[in-house]
Design a protein around this motif. Structure first.
Motif, PDB file in Angstrom:
ATOM      1  N   ALA A  77       0.862  -1.180   0.000  1.00  0.00           N
ATOM      2  CA  ALA A  77       0.000   0.000   0.000  1.00  0.00           C
ATOM      3  C   ALA A  77       0.894   1.224   0.000  1.00  0.00           C
ATOM      4  N   ASP A  78       0.352   2.332  -0.503  1.00  0.00           N
ATOM      5  CA  ASP A  78       1.128   3.562  -0.547  1.00  0.00           C
ATOM      6  C   ASP A  78       0.206   4.758  -0.506  1.00  0.00           C
ATOM      7  N   ARG A  79       0.787   5.904  -0.417  1.00  0.00           N
ATOM      8  CA  ARG A  79       0.050   7.160  -0.525  1.00  0.00           C
ATOM      9  C   ARG A  79       0.765   7.994  -1.567  1.00  0.00           C
ATOM     10  N   LEU A  80      -0.014   8.577  -2.473  1.00  0.00           N
ATOM     11  CA  LEU A  80       0.534   9.371  -3.566  1.00  0.00           C
ATOM     12  C   LEU A  80       0.223  10.844  -3.356  1.00  0.00           C
ATOM     13  N   ASP A  81       1.047  11.715  -3.953  1.00  0.00           N
ATOM     14  CA  ASP A  81       0.739  13.142  -3.924  1.00  0.00           C
ATOM     15  C   ASP A  81      -0.183  13.487  -5.085  1.00  0.00           C
ATOM     16  N   GLU A  82      -0.531  14.758  -5.229  1.00  0.00           N
ATOM     17  CA  GLU A  82      -1.483  15.176  -6.263  1.00  0.00           C
ATOM     18  C   GLU A  82      -0.976  14.938  -7.679  1.00  0.00           C
ATOM     19  N   ARG A  83       0.323  14.727  -7.856  1.00  0.00           N
ATOM     20  CA  ARG A  83       0.872  14.431  -9.178  1.00  0.00           C
ATOM     21  C   ARG A  83       1.057  12.928  -9.394  1.00  0.00           C
ATOM     22  N   GLY A  84       0.590  12.118  -8.446  1.00  0.00           N
ATOM     23  CA  GLY A  84       0.682  10.676  -8.601  1.00  0.00           C
ATOM     24  C   GLY A  84       2.029  10.089  -8.221  1.00  0.00           C
ATOM     25  N   VAL A  90       4.611   0.909   1.680  1.00  0.00           N
ATOM     26  CA  VAL A  90       4.851  -0.158   2.654  1.00  0.00           C
ATOM     27  C   VAL A  90       4.598  -1.497   1.979  1.00  0.00           C
ATOM     28  N   LEU A  91       5.512  -2.431   2.181  1.00  0.00           N
ATOM     29  CA  LEU A  91       5.415  -3.776   1.632  1.00  0.00           C
ATOM     30  C   LEU A  91       5.377  -4.783   2.774  1.00  0.00           C
TER      31      LEU A  91
END
Length: 132
Positions: A77-84, A90-91
């Motif tokens: 899972a991850d979190r992206l900024d507004e530009r992707g 995290v793995l």
């Protein structure tokens, strides 16, 4: 993915930091093998202690993740900024099992209450301090 974050600094996360971040999102990707080939599916999930829980009313493809006595899977899972671009990722690697009833999660899992539970064996993550 790690090479395209500009001049950002890479921070290796501790297991407790990884768990905290993992608990802050609800969508990730489950990776497993089916017929000796890799399969990766996006899915919603819950973090329950040190277990990743995926509600499943899905059929054969999802149950393949829990086939056999040693069903080792990956979950990311991850979190992206507004530009992707990834701000953190995290793995998890762990053993998956199909539970026919998830009473503690009955309000979330599918109507039949079935879920895949991943017991976390290894967890690692990275965060980017300055993404440009």
């Amino acid at each position: 993915m790690w090479d395209d974050v500009g001049s950002g600094e890479l921070e290796v996360l501790s297991p407790p930091q990884c768990l905290e971040l993992l608990g802050s999102v609800t969508v990730g990707r489950l990776g497993f093998t089916q017929g000796a080939l890799p399969v990766i599916w996006p899915t919603d999930f819950l973090l329950h202690g040190e277990q990743v829980v995926i509600g499943t009313g899905r059929g054969g493809e999802w149950t393949a993740a829990t086939a056999g006595s040693l069903s080792v899977v990956a979950f990311q899972a991850d979190r992206l900024d507004e530009r992707g671009r990834a701000l953190w990722s995290v793995l998890v690697v762990g053993q998956a099992r199909l539970m026919l009833a998830c009473p503690a999660l009955s309000g979330w899992a599918d109507a039949k209450g079935r879920c895949i539970v991943i017991d976390i064996v290894k967890i690692q993550g990275r965060r980017f301090a300055h993404c440009h």
